[in-house]
Scaffold this motif. Structure first.
Motif, PDB file in Angstrom:
ATOM      1  N   LEU A   1      48.196  34.713 -65.081  1.00 55.10           N
ATOM      2  CA  LEU A   1      49.215  35.714 -65.044  1.00 55.10           C
ATOM      3  C   LEU A   1      49.659  35.903 -63.437  1.00 55.10           C
ATOM      4  O   LEU A   1      50.970  36.475 -63.135  1.00 55.10           O
ATOM      5  CB  LEU A   1      48.451  37.299 -65.351  1.00 55.10           C
TER       6      LEU A   1
ATOM      7  N   GLU B   1      52.657  34.110 -63.027  1.00 58.26           N
ATOM      8  CA  GLU B   1      53.931  34.497 -63.975  1.00 58.26           C
ATOM      9  C   GLU B   1      54.466  35.721 -63.093  1.00 58.26           C
ATOM     10  O   GLU B   1      55.720  35.984 -62.897  1.00 58.26           O
ATOM     11  CB  GLU B   1      53.399  35.078 -65.069  1.00 58.26           C
TER      12      GLU B   1
ATOM     13  N   THR C   1      47.460  30.145 -70.549  1.00 58.65           N
ATOM     14  CA  THR C   1      48.635  30.765 -70.185  1.00 58.65           C
ATOM     15  C   THR C   1      49.143  31.672 -71.240  1.00 58.65           C
ATOM     16  O   THR C   1      49.177  32.816 -71.159  1.00 58.65           O
ATOM     17  CB  THR C   1      49.941  29.824 -69.733  1.00 58.65           C
TER      18      THR C   1
ATOM     19  N   ALA D   1      48.481  40.220 -71.345  1.00 55.35           N
ATOM     20  CA  ALA D   1      49.257  41.402 -70.792  1.00 55.35           C
ATOM     21  C   ALA D   1      49.874  42.066 -71.730  1.00 55.35           C
ATOM     22  O   ALA D   1      50.179  43.444 -71.436  1.00 55.35           O
ATOM     23  CB  ALA D   1      50.095  40.445 -69.909  1.00 55.35           C
ATOM     24  N   ASP D   2      50.197  41.451 -72.940  1.00 57.73           N
ATOM     25  CA  ASP D   2      50.791  42.535 -74.053  1.00 57.73           C
ATOM     26  C   ASP D   2      49.798  43.622 -74.424  1.00 57.73           C
ATOM     27  O   ASP D   2      50.193  44.583 -74.677  1.00 57.73           O
ATOM     28  CB  ASP D   2      51.115  41.667 -75.163  1.00 57.73           C
TER      29      ASP D   2
ATOM     30  N   ARG E   1      49.104  35.738 -71.401  1.00 55.85           N
ATOM     31  CA  ARG E   1      50.309  36.472 -71.693  1.00 55.85           C
ATOM     32  C   ARG E   1      49.808  37.399 -73.053  1.00 55.85           C
ATOM     33  O   ARG E   1      50.146  38.711 -73.066  1.00 55.85           O
ATOM     34  CB  ARG E   1      51.288  35.530 -72.277  1.00 55.85           C
ATOM     35  N   SER E   2      48.974  36.919 -73.810  1.00 60.51           N
ATOM     36  CA  SER E   2      48.536  37.916 -74.641  1.00 60.51           C
ATOM     37  C   SER E   2      47.778  39.228 -74.385  1.00 60.51           C
ATOM     38  O   SER E   2      47.861  40.123 -74.905  1.00 60.51           O
ATOM     39  CB  SER E   2      47.569  37.279 -75.884  1.00 60.51           C
TER      40      SER E   2
ATOM     41  N   MET F   1      53.698  42.819 -64.215  1.00 57.58           N
ATOM     42  CA  MET F   1      53.485  42.664 -65.798  1.00 57.58           C
ATOM     43  C   MET F   1      53.864  43.676 -66.683  1.00 57.58           C
ATOM     44  O   MET F   1      53.832  43.333 -68.061  1.00 57.58           O
ATOM     45  CB  MET F   1      52.102  41.774 -66.159  1.00 57.58           C
TER      46      MET F   1
ATOM     47  N   TRP G   1      42.676  35.202 -67.045  1.00 50.00           N
ATOM     48  CA  TRP G   1      43.946  35.922 -67.112  1.00 50.00           C
ATOM     49  C   TRP G   1      44.486  35.283 -65.446  1.00 50.00           C
ATOM     50  O   TRP G   1      45.675  35.898 -65.271  1.00 50.00           O
ATOM     51  CB  TRP G   1      44.098  37.387 -67.286  1.00 50.00           C
TER      52      TRP G   1
END
Length: 511
Positions: free
Chosen positions: A214, A217, A129, A136-137, A133-134, A65, A211
Motif C-alpha cells: 500500500l 500505491e 499487492t 484497504a477496501d 488492496r483488499s 488510500m 499491507w
C-alpha cells in the motif's frame, strides 16, 4: 428543539471527519474538545520559538488510500500535501537503502546492494499487492464477520490461496524470513510492521507486513506546516458547512434518558442537547462518561495493554548528518533505523519485564527536509519514535525514569548520526505517561487498544459495538482509533461512522 442534530465529543481527526460529513449533509453539528486546539494526536504547535512540533502522528500514509480528502474538499480548506520520496530510509548504521514510491527503482537499487534481494522484493510485491488492496477496501467499510475470507479471496486463487492463507495466519517475522534472506533488508521491513504494536512473533500478525505494498500505491506525504494541517482543514470544512467547533470545552458526561443519548454536559455544568451523540474519545473515556448501567462488561474488558512507544521531539540548530549519508535523501523519508532483528526482540523482552528499552530501534523523522516552515533557516526538527516502553514500570515511575529513557533514545540515534546532541536547542519528551495525561491515550497506547487479531475488524472494540454504535444506548455513535480499522492517520473510522450516522438520521443517507 435540541441544540444540535449531532454532538461530537472530542476533536481527534476521526471525530472531525465524522463531523464534517454530517455538516456537509446539512445537519447542525457541534464539536466539543477538551484541549485548546483541535486534532488530538494529529495536531501541531510551535513549542520552541521557530520550530513547529507535531504532538502525535506525522507521516500521512493510509489516509491517501481513502476518499476523505477529495470528498470533503480539504484542499479547498487549506490542506496542502507535500510528497515524501524516498518514503523510507532503511539502515543498520552502515549500509543505508531506500524505499521509493517507484517500486521498480526500489527493487533495482536493492538488487545492486544486496544481490537477490531486489528480486525478492519484486516477488513480495507481486504476491501481496492484491491482498493489500483488499485490506484497504476493508478499511473503508464497516466491519463484518467475513473479513478473513475477503482478505484470502483477495490474495490468490486455488492452491495458491491455501498457501497465502497459511502465511496470513503466521507471525510477520516468519513471513519476512520467507522472502528476504538478507537481514539488513528484512529487519527494517519487520520494524515498520511493528509500528502497529504486536511483536514479530505474534501469530495472526502477518497482515501488518503484508499491507506494505500500500505504501507504493498511496505514497507518503506531509501536510505543509505540520501534521495538524489536516485537522485544521477539517475544522474549516466543518465551519464552512455550518458546524460549530468548541475548544477548551471538556465533556464530563453523556446525557442518557430513556435509553437514548440526549446530549452532553461539560465540566463547567453547561448542557447541550442533540438527536445523536458521537464519541471520538478513547473507548474507556466514553465508558467513563456514561451512567454505569449503560456500560456493558465487554467495554470494561477491552485490552489497552501496557504502553507502547515513546517519542523524543528535538529542535536542532543544524541539519541532521548521518554517518553514512545520502543528502538529502536520508533526511526526507522516515528513517527505519534498526541494527538487527535481535535489537527489536531485546526491546520487546525488556518491555515485558516492565523496563524501558535500553537500546531501541527508531523511526527518525526530519520532515523539515521537505517543509521549511517547520524550522528556521539552517535548523531542523527531528522526531524519534522508539519501542517498546511500558506505561506501568517494574520499578520507579516515569517521573524518575524519563531522563534515563530519553538518554537511551538519543544514544541509540547517535549510532547513526553522531554529534546530534550538540545541536539540540529545545525538546519535547513524550513518555507513555505524558501521552495519557496530555492526549487522553489510556496507558500510553497510541493505538487506543492493542492491535491484535482478537481486537481487529468485527472484534474492535468488541463485537456488539463494531458497527460504530454503542450497544444499548440509542443515538450514541463511536469513532476513532478504538474502532475499526484502528490507529494511524487514516480517517476511515470517521468516514465509516458518518455513513452509519447519516443512514440513521437522514432519509437521504450517504451521498
Amino acid at each position: 428543539m435540541p441544540d444540535y442534530d449531532v454532538l461530537v465529543m472530542g476533536a481527534g481527526h476521526n471525530a472531525l471527519v465524522t463531523a464534517a460529513y454530517a455538516a456537509r449533509a446539512g445537519l447542525k453539528v457541534g464539536v466539543f474538545e477538551r484541549r485548546h486546539i483541535v486534532g488530538g494526536a494529529v495536531s501541531t504547535e510551535e513549542l520552541v520559538p521557530g520550530y513547529r512540533f507535531d504532538y502525535g502522528g506525522s507521516a500521512h500514509i493510509l489516509i491517501r488510500m481513502t476518499p476523505v480528502v477529495r470528498e470533503l474538499e480539504l484542499t479547498r480548506h487549506g490542506l496542502h500535501y507535500l510528497e515524501v520520496d524516498p518514503m523510507f530510509h532503511a539502515s543498520d548504521g552502515e549500509t543505508p537503502w531506500f524505499v521509493w514510491r517507484d517500486p521498480e527503482r526500489t527493487a533495482r537499487e536493492l538488487e545492486a546492494l544486496f544481490p537477490g534481494q531486489g528480486e525478492a522484493y519484486r516477488k513480495f510485491l507481486d504476491d501481496w499487492t492484491p491482498f493489500a488492496r483488499s485490506v484497504a477496501d476493508l478499511f473503508n467499510s464497516a466491519p463484518g464477520p467475513l473479513e478473513m475470507g475477503k482478505m484470502v479471496l483477495g490474495s490468490g486463487r486455488g492452491r495458491e490461496m491455501q498457501t497465502q492463507l497459511s502465511r496470513i495466519l503466521r507471525p510477520y517475522g516468519d513471513v519476512a524470513r520467507e522472502y528476504f534472506s538478507e537481514e539488513r533488508v528484512r529487519a527494517p521491513l519487520t520494524w515498520m510492521a511493528a509500528q502497529s504494536g504486536p511483536p514479530p512473533t505474534d501469530p495472526l500478525s502477518a497482515p501488518f507486513l503484508l499491507w506494505h505494498p500500500l505504501y507504493h500505491e498511496g505514497g507518503v506525504a506531509r501536510p505543509k506546516g505540520g501534521s495538524g494541517g489536516l485537522t485544521r482543514a477539517l475544522r474549516r470544512a466543518i465551519e464552512d458547512y455550518g458546524g460549530e467547533v468548541h475548544v477548551n470545552a471538556p465533556v464530563r458526561r453523556i446525557l442518557v434518558r430513556g435509553g437514548k443519548a440526549q446530549g452532553i454536559e461539560l465540566e463547567n455544568g453547561e448542557q447541550y442537547t442533540a438527536r445523536a451523540v458521537v464519541s471520538g474519545a478513547h473507548i474507556l473515556t466514553t465508558a467513563g462518561a456514561l451512567p454505569e448501567e449503560h456500560v456493558p462488561e465487554a467495554a470494561r474488558r477491552v485490552r489497552v495493554g501496557n504502553g507502547f512507544g515513546m517519542i523524543l521531539r528535538l529542535a536542532l540548530s543544524e541539519k541532521v548528518r548521518y554517518r553514512q549519508h545520502t543528502e538529502p535523501d536520508s533526511r526526507v523519508g522516515l528513517g527505519l533505523l534498526i541494527k538487527d532483528e535481535r535489537q527489536l526482540a531485546k526491546a520487546y523482552g525488556e518491555y515485558l519485564a516492565g523496563e524501558p528499552t535500553t537500546d531501541p530501534p527508531l523511526i527518525a523523522m526530519t520532515f523539515s527536509a521537505v517543509d521549511d516552515s517547520l524550522a528556521p533557516p539552517g535548523g531542523e526538527v527531528l522526531w524519534l519514535w522508539a519501542q517498546y516502553y511500558p506505561f506501568e514500570l517494574a520499578s520507579g515511575s516515569w517521573e524518575t525514569r524519563t531522563a534515563e529513557a530519553r538518554e537511551n533514545i538519543l544514544r541509540a540515534f547517535e549510532h547513526y548520526a553522531p554529534g546530534t546532541r550538540d545541536t539540540i536547542v529545545g525538546e519535547l519528551v513524550q513518555t507513555p505517561q505524558w501521552l495519557e495525561t496530555n492526549l487522553g491515550l489510556h496507558r500510553g497506547n497510541v493505538m487506543h487498544l492493542e492491535m491484535s487479531f482478537d481486537q481487529m475488524f468485527a472484534f474492535r472494540p468488541w463485537m456488539a459495538a463494531s458497527q460504530y454504535r454503542w450497544p444499548g444506548v440509542g443515538g450514541l455513535y463511536l469513532t476513532g482509533a478504538s474502532t475499526h480499522p484502528g490507529g494511524g492517520i487514516m480517517g476511515a473510522s470517521g468516514r465509516n461512522a458518518a455513513r452509519v450516522l447519516l443512514r440513521d438520521l437522514t432519509r437521504r443517507g450517504w451521498k
